[in-house]
Design a protein around this motif. Sequence first.
Motif, PDB file in Angstrom:
ATOM      1  N   LYS A   1       0.824  -1.343   0.008  1.00 38.20           N
ATOM      2  CA  LYS A   1      -0.020   0.104   0.033  1.00 38.20           C
ATOM      3  C   LYS A   1       0.875   1.463  -0.028  1.00 38.20           C
ATOM      4  CE  LYS A   1      -4.045  -2.037   2.556  1.00 38.20           C
ATOM      5  NZ  LYS A   1      -4.720  -1.996   3.677  1.00 38.20           N
ATOM      6  N   MET A   2       2.136   1.057   0.743  1.00 36.97           N
ATOM      7  CA  MET A   2       2.769   2.545   0.817  1.00 36.97           C
ATOM      8  C   MET A   2       3.412   2.828  -0.318  1.00 36.97           C
ATOM      9  SD  MET A   2       3.407   4.773   3.198  1.00 36.97           S
ATOM     10  CE  MET A   2       3.521   6.133   1.936  1.00 36.97           C
ATOM     11  N   GLY A   3       3.942   1.790  -0.879  1.00 34.76           N
ATOM     12  CA  GLY A   3       4.769   1.920  -2.163  1.00 34.76           C
ATOM     13  C   GLY A   3       3.648   2.411  -3.438  1.00 34.76           C
TER      14      GLY A   3
ATOM     15  N   ALA B   1       9.787  -3.961   1.213  1.00 34.92           N
ATOM     16  CA  ALA B   1      10.392  -4.730   2.170  1.00 34.92           C
ATOM     17  C   ALA B   1      11.125  -6.034   1.709  1.00 34.92           C
ATOM     18  CB  ALA B   1       9.251  -5.183   3.109  1.00 34.92           C
ATOM     19  N   VAL B   2      12.363  -5.719   1.351  1.00 27.19           N
ATOM     20  CA  VAL B   2      13.146  -6.833   0.594  1.00 27.19           C
ATOM     21  C   VAL B   2      13.745  -7.966   1.573  1.00 27.19           C
ATOM     22  CG1 VAL B   2      15.023  -7.208  -0.985  1.00 27.19           C
ATOM     23  CG2 VAL B   2      13.873  -4.873  -1.015  1.00 27.19           C
ATOM     24  N   ALA B   3      13.592  -9.027   1.471  1.00 32.03           N
ATOM     25  CA  ALA B   3      14.215  -9.951   2.182  1.00 32.03           C
ATOM     26  C   ALA B   3      15.484  -9.835   2.276  1.00 32.03           C
ATOM     27  CB  ALA B   3      13.787 -11.404   1.463  1.00 32.03           C
TER      28      ALA B   3
ATOM     29  N   LYS C   1      23.094 -14.311   1.902  1.00 32.42           N
ATOM     30  CA  LYS C   1      22.584 -12.789   1.949  1.00 32.42           C
ATOM     31  C   LYS C   1      22.120 -12.413   0.369  1.00 32.42           C
ATOM     32  CE  LYS C   1      24.562  -9.916   5.284  1.00 32.42           C
ATOM     33  NZ  LYS C   1      25.761  -9.152   5.719  1.00 32.42           N
ATOM     34  N   ASN C   2      21.004 -11.493   0.392  1.00 29.54           N
ATOM     35  CA  ASN C   2      20.633 -10.952  -1.017  1.00 29.54           C
ATOM     36  C   ASN C   2      21.547  -9.689  -1.070  1.00 29.54           C
ATOM     37  OD1 ASN C   2      18.895 -12.628  -2.129  1.00 29.54           O
ATOM     38  ND2 ASN C   2      17.264 -11.913  -0.659  1.00 29.54           N
ATOM     39  N   LYS C   3      21.668  -9.400  -2.323  1.00 29.76           N
ATOM     40  CA  LYS C   3      22.347  -8.060  -2.554  1.00 29.76           C
ATOM     41  C   LYS C   3      21.383  -6.959  -2.106  1.00 29.76           C
ATOM     42  CE  LYS C   3      25.573  -6.496  -6.052  1.00 29.76           C
ATOM     43  NZ  LYS C   3      25.964  -6.518  -7.476  1.00 29.76           N
TER      44      LYS C   3
ATOM     45  N   GLY D   1      15.273   6.049   0.615  1.00 23.35           N
ATOM     46  CA  GLY D   1      14.941   4.521   1.147  1.00 23.35           C
ATOM     47  C   GLY D   1      13.964   4.813   2.357  1.00 23.35           C
ATOM     48  N   PHE D   2      13.520   3.763   2.892  1.00 25.15           N
ATOM     49  CA  PHE D   2      12.622   3.328   4.075  1.00 25.15           C
ATOM     50  C   PHE D   2      13.325   2.692   4.927  1.00 25.15           C
ATOM     51  CE2 PHE D   2       8.067   4.718   3.499  1.00 25.15           C
ATOM     52  CZ  PHE D   2       8.274   5.332   2.353  1.00 25.15           C
ATOM     53  N   ALA D   3      12.858   2.864   6.123  1.00 28.29           N
ATOM     54  CA  ALA D   3      13.712   2.084   7.302  1.00 28.29           C
ATOM     55  C   ALA D   3      12.417   1.671   8.174  1.00 28.29           C
ATOM     56  CB  ALA D   3      14.434   2.641   8.314  1.00 28.29           C
ATOM     57  N   LEU D   4      12.148   0.321   8.180  1.00 27.44           N
ATOM     58  CA  LEU D   4      11.166  -0.303   8.976  1.00 27.44           C
ATOM     59  C   LEU D   4      11.943  -0.807  10.544  1.00 27.44           C
ATOM     60  CD1 LEU D   4       8.387  -0.988   9.522  1.00 27.44           C
ATOM     61  CD2 LEU D   4       8.562  -3.257   8.500  1.00 27.44           C
ATOM     62  N   GLU D   5      11.712  -0.197  11.601  1.00 23.10           N
ATOM     63  CA  GLU D   5      12.328  -0.453  12.877  1.00 23.10           C
ATOM     64  C   GLU D   5      11.440  -1.104  13.770  1.00 23.10           C
ATOM     65  OE1 GLU D   5      15.413  -0.673  12.691  1.00 23.10           O
ATOM     66  OE2 GLU D   5      15.652   0.474  10.679  1.00 23.10           O
TER      67      GLU D   5
ATOM     68  N   PHE E   1       3.533  -1.993   8.246  1.00 26.87           N
ATOM     69  CA  PHE E   1       2.897  -2.852   7.604  1.00 26.87           C
ATOM     70  C   PHE E   1       0.935  -2.875   7.337  1.00 26.87           C
ATOM     71  CE2 PHE E   1       6.365  -5.874   8.455  1.00 26.87           C
ATOM     72  CZ  PHE E   1       7.017  -5.840   7.187  1.00 26.87           C
ATOM     73  N   ILE E   2       0.523  -2.977   6.282  1.00 29.76           N
ATOM     74  CA  ILE E   2      -0.883  -3.396   5.870  1.00 29.76           C
ATOM     75  C   ILE E   2      -1.725  -2.380   6.272  1.00 29.76           C
ATOM     76  CG2 ILE E   2      -2.499  -4.986   6.559  1.00 29.76           C
ATOM     77  CD1 ILE E   2      -0.552  -7.185   7.313  1.00 29.76           C
ATOM     78  N   SER E   3      -1.514  -1.523   7.582  1.00 28.86           N
ATOM     79  CA  SER E   3      -2.740  -0.615   7.690  1.00 28.86           C
ATOM     80  C   SER E   3      -2.726   0.387   6.474  1.00 28.86           C
ATOM     81  CB  SER E   3      -2.287   0.109   8.976  1.00 28.86           C
ATOM     82  OG  SER E   3      -1.123   0.954   8.829  1.00 28.86           O
TER      83      SER E   3
HETATM   84  O1  PMT Z   1       3.627  -2.278   2.252  1.00 29.03           O
HETATM   85  P1  PMT Z   1       2.958  -1.814   3.280  1.00 29.03           P
HETATM   86  O2  PMT Z   1       2.019  -2.802   4.130  1.00 29.03           O
HETATM   87  O3  PMT Z   1       2.073  -0.655   3.257  1.00 29.03           O
HETATM   88  O4  PMT Z   1       3.972  -1.407   4.491  1.00 29.03           O
HETATM   89  C1  PMT Z   1       4.835  -0.395   4.284  1.00 29.03           C
HETATM   90  C2  PMT Z   1       6.108  -0.710   4.669  1.00 29.03           C
HETATM   91  C3  PMT Z   1       6.427  -0.813   6.296  1.00 29.03           C
HETATM   92  C4  PMT Z   1       6.924  -2.031   3.962  1.00 29.03           C
HETATM   93  C5  PMT Z   1       7.200   0.460   4.215  1.00 29.03           C
HETATM   94  O5  PMT Z   1       6.740   1.492   4.950  1.00 29.03           O
HETATM   95  C6  PMT Z   1       8.620   0.413   4.528  1.00 29.03           C
HETATM   96  O6  PMT Z   1       9.111   0.631   5.848  1.00 29.03           O
HETATM   97  N1  PMT Z   1       9.394  -0.328   3.769  1.00 29.03           N
HETATM   98  C7  PMT Z   1      10.941  -0.691   3.954  1.00 29.03           C
HETATM   99  C8  PMT Z   1      10.901  -1.941   4.714  1.00 29.03           C
HETATM  100  C9  PMT Z   1      12.214  -2.502   4.937  1.00 29.03           C
HETATM  101  O7  PMT Z   1      12.404  -3.587   4.435  1.00 29.03           O
HETATM  102  O8  PMT Z   1      12.906  -1.768   5.584  1.00 29.03           O
HETATM  103  P2  PMT Z   1      14.556  -2.199   6.037  1.00 29.03           P
HETATM  104  O9  PMT Z   1      14.917  -1.261   7.052  1.00 29.03           O
HETATM  105  O10 PMT Z   1      14.695  -3.516   6.181  1.00 29.03           O
HETATM  106  O11 PMT Z   1      15.435  -1.588   4.458  1.00 29.03           O
HETATM  107  C10 PMT Z   1      15.915  -0.505   4.463  1.00 29.03           C
HETATM  108  C11 PMT Z   1      16.033   0.029   3.014  1.00 29.03           C
HETATM  109  O12 PMT Z   1      16.631  -0.855   2.281  1.00 29.03           O
HETATM  110  C12 PMT Z   1      14.458  -0.035   2.362  1.00 29.03           C
HETATM  111  O13 PMT Z   1      14.368   1.205   1.654  1.00 29.03           O
HETATM  112  C13 PMT Z   1      14.548  -1.251   1.539  1.00 29.03           C
HETATM  113  O14 PMT Z   1      13.560  -1.303   0.340  1.00 29.03           O
HETATM  114  C14 PMT Z   1      16.047  -1.577   1.210  1.00 29.03           C
HETATM  115  N2  PMT Z   1      16.565  -2.702   0.812  1.00 29.03           N
HETATM  116  C15 PMT Z   1      16.757  -3.743   1.920  1.00 29.03           C
HETATM  117  C16 PMT Z   1      17.057  -4.836   1.585  1.00 29.03           C
HETATM  118  C17 PMT Z   1      17.561  -5.129   0.388  1.00 29.03           C
HETATM  119  N3  PMT Z   1      18.170  -6.265   0.112  1.00 29.03           N
HETATM  120  N4  PMT Z   1      17.725  -4.360  -0.575  1.00 29.03           N
HETATM  121  C18 PMT Z   1      17.094  -3.055  -0.257  1.00 29.03           C
HETATM  122  O15 PMT Z   1      17.009  -2.273  -1.111  1.00 29.03           O
END
Ligand code: PMT
Length: 403
Positions: free
Chosen positions: A214-216, A276-278, A304-306, A324-328, A360-362
Motif C-alpha cells: 500500500k505505501m509503495g 520490504a526486501v528479504a 545474503k541477498n544483495k 529509502g525506507f527503514a522499518l524498525e 505494514f498493512i494498515s
Molecule cells: O507495504 P505496506 O504494507 O504498506 O507497508 C509499508 C512498509 C512498512 C513495507 C514500508 O513503509 C517500509 O518501511 N518499507 C521498507 C521496509 C524494509 O524492509 O526496511 P529495511 O529497514 O529492512 O530496509 C531499508 C531500505 O533498504 C529499504 O528502503 C529497503 O527497500 C531497502 N533494501 C533492503 C534490503 C535489500 N536487500 N535491498 C534493499 O533495497
Amino acid sequence: MLHGKKIILGITGGIAAYKSAFLVRLFVKAGAEVQVVMTPSAKEFITPVTLSALTGKPVVSEFFTANTGSWNSHVDLGLWADAMVIAPATACTIAKMATGVADNMLVTTYLSMKAPVFVAPAMDLDMMNHPSTKHNLDLLHSYGNHIIEPAVGELASHLVGKGRMEEPENIVKALDDFFSSCRDLAGRKVLVTAGPTYEKIDPVRFIGNYSSGKMGFSIAEECAARGAEVILVSGPVSLTCHNSAVKRIDVESAAQMLDAAVGEFSGCDAAVMCAAVADYCVANQASHKIKRETDDVPVIHLQKNKDIAATLGASKRQGQVLVGFALETDNEIDNAVAKLRRKNLDFIVLNSLRDPDAGFISDTNKVTVIRSTGEKLPFATKPKSLVAKDIVDIIVHDYLNEK
Ligand code: PMT
C-alpha cells in the motif's frame, strides 16, 4: 488543465444548487466530462433533467434505478473520477462526510473516492459559524479534502455574512489551479519499489513478510498524478494501479527486484525504495516439495541477498535522488541513520512498528524523514496517500528543483 478530466459533481439540497447548472456548463466548456450525483433533497432545488441535459449523462441519485432495478455502483464512480466536487455542500452532508454516514448515493460515492475531493460549503452564516460545522470541516480537511471557502455576502436569508457558495468561476479555477500545480513531476521519471519479496524454500513454500504494497503503490500513484512517468517494481501483492502513467514490473524474489531496479535506475530522476526486501534467500532451495515423511527435520541454509538500495546508491549520479525506507522495531533513529549512510541515500523515511497504525498493512502510516544532513522531519499519523504526498513534496521541492 481540465481538458479530458473526469469530474463528479455532488449536489446537495441548498438554495445554491441552482448555481450547479452554471458550474456544469463551465466544466464542460473547459473540456471536462461531468457526472452529477445528487442527494434526494437537491432535486427540490434543481431538476435532474436540467443537469443531465447539460452533462449528456443521466444523473445518479438513488442506489438503484427504479425502472430497471439496476445498481448504481459508487465504487465504480470512485475509480472513474479524476476529482469530486461537492457544490453546494450543506451542513448536513458535510457532517455525514465527516462521520461516514453513508445513507445516500453522494456520501457512499465520497467514501469510495480515490481522487481528490473539493468541498464548497453553502449555508446560512450562523450554521457556518456553529462549532459543529467548523469541527466537521476541520475533519474533512484532515482527511486531505480541499475546502473551497464560502464567500461573504448576502445570503438567501437576506442576512449578510460568510456562507455564500463560492462562485462557479472560482470553483473551476480552484480545480484548474490544483491540476496545474500538480504537474510538478511532468517530464520526470521515477522508480518505486513496493511490496514484499518471496524467497523460495521449495516449489510450494517461501520466506516472505507482511508488506501489502500500500505505501509503495501510494507513492507510485502520487508521482504519476503529478505528471511523472513511473516504473513500479512490485513484489507479490493484491493491489491494482489505476494510473496508466505507471509501468508495473511484477517480481517475486529480491534477486528479480534487483535486476528490474538496476535495469531502470539510470534513466530515472528519482527512486523510492519502499519494498520490504528479504535480506536473505535460501541457498539450498529444493526443486521438489519437501516431504515430512522422514524423521529428519529439514535445515534451511540462508545466504545474503544483495542490497538493492545500496547498489543503486553506489551508482547514483549527480542530480539523481535516492530515497529509502527503514522499518524498525527498536533503536529507530540510530538504525535509520546507519542505513541512510550505508546506502548513500538522500533521505530515509523511518516508520516504526512500535507506533500504532504505522508500518505494514494498515491504511495509515507515521513517518519521520531523516535527511543526509541529519535533519529530522517528524510527521503525524496520516493515510498512506497523504504520507506519499509529503514524501513526494520533499523530493520535488527540496531535491529535484534544487539541483
Ligand atoms: O507495504 P505496506 O504494507 O504498506 O507497508 C509499508 C512498509 C512498512 C513495507 C514500508 O513503509 C517500509 O518501511 N518499507 C521498507 C521496509 C524494509 O524492509 O526496511 P529495511 O529497514 O529492512 O530496509 C531499508 C531500505 O533498504 C529499504 O528502503 C529497503 O527497500 C531497502 N533494501 C533492503 C534490503 C535489500 N536487500 N535491498 C534493499 O533495497
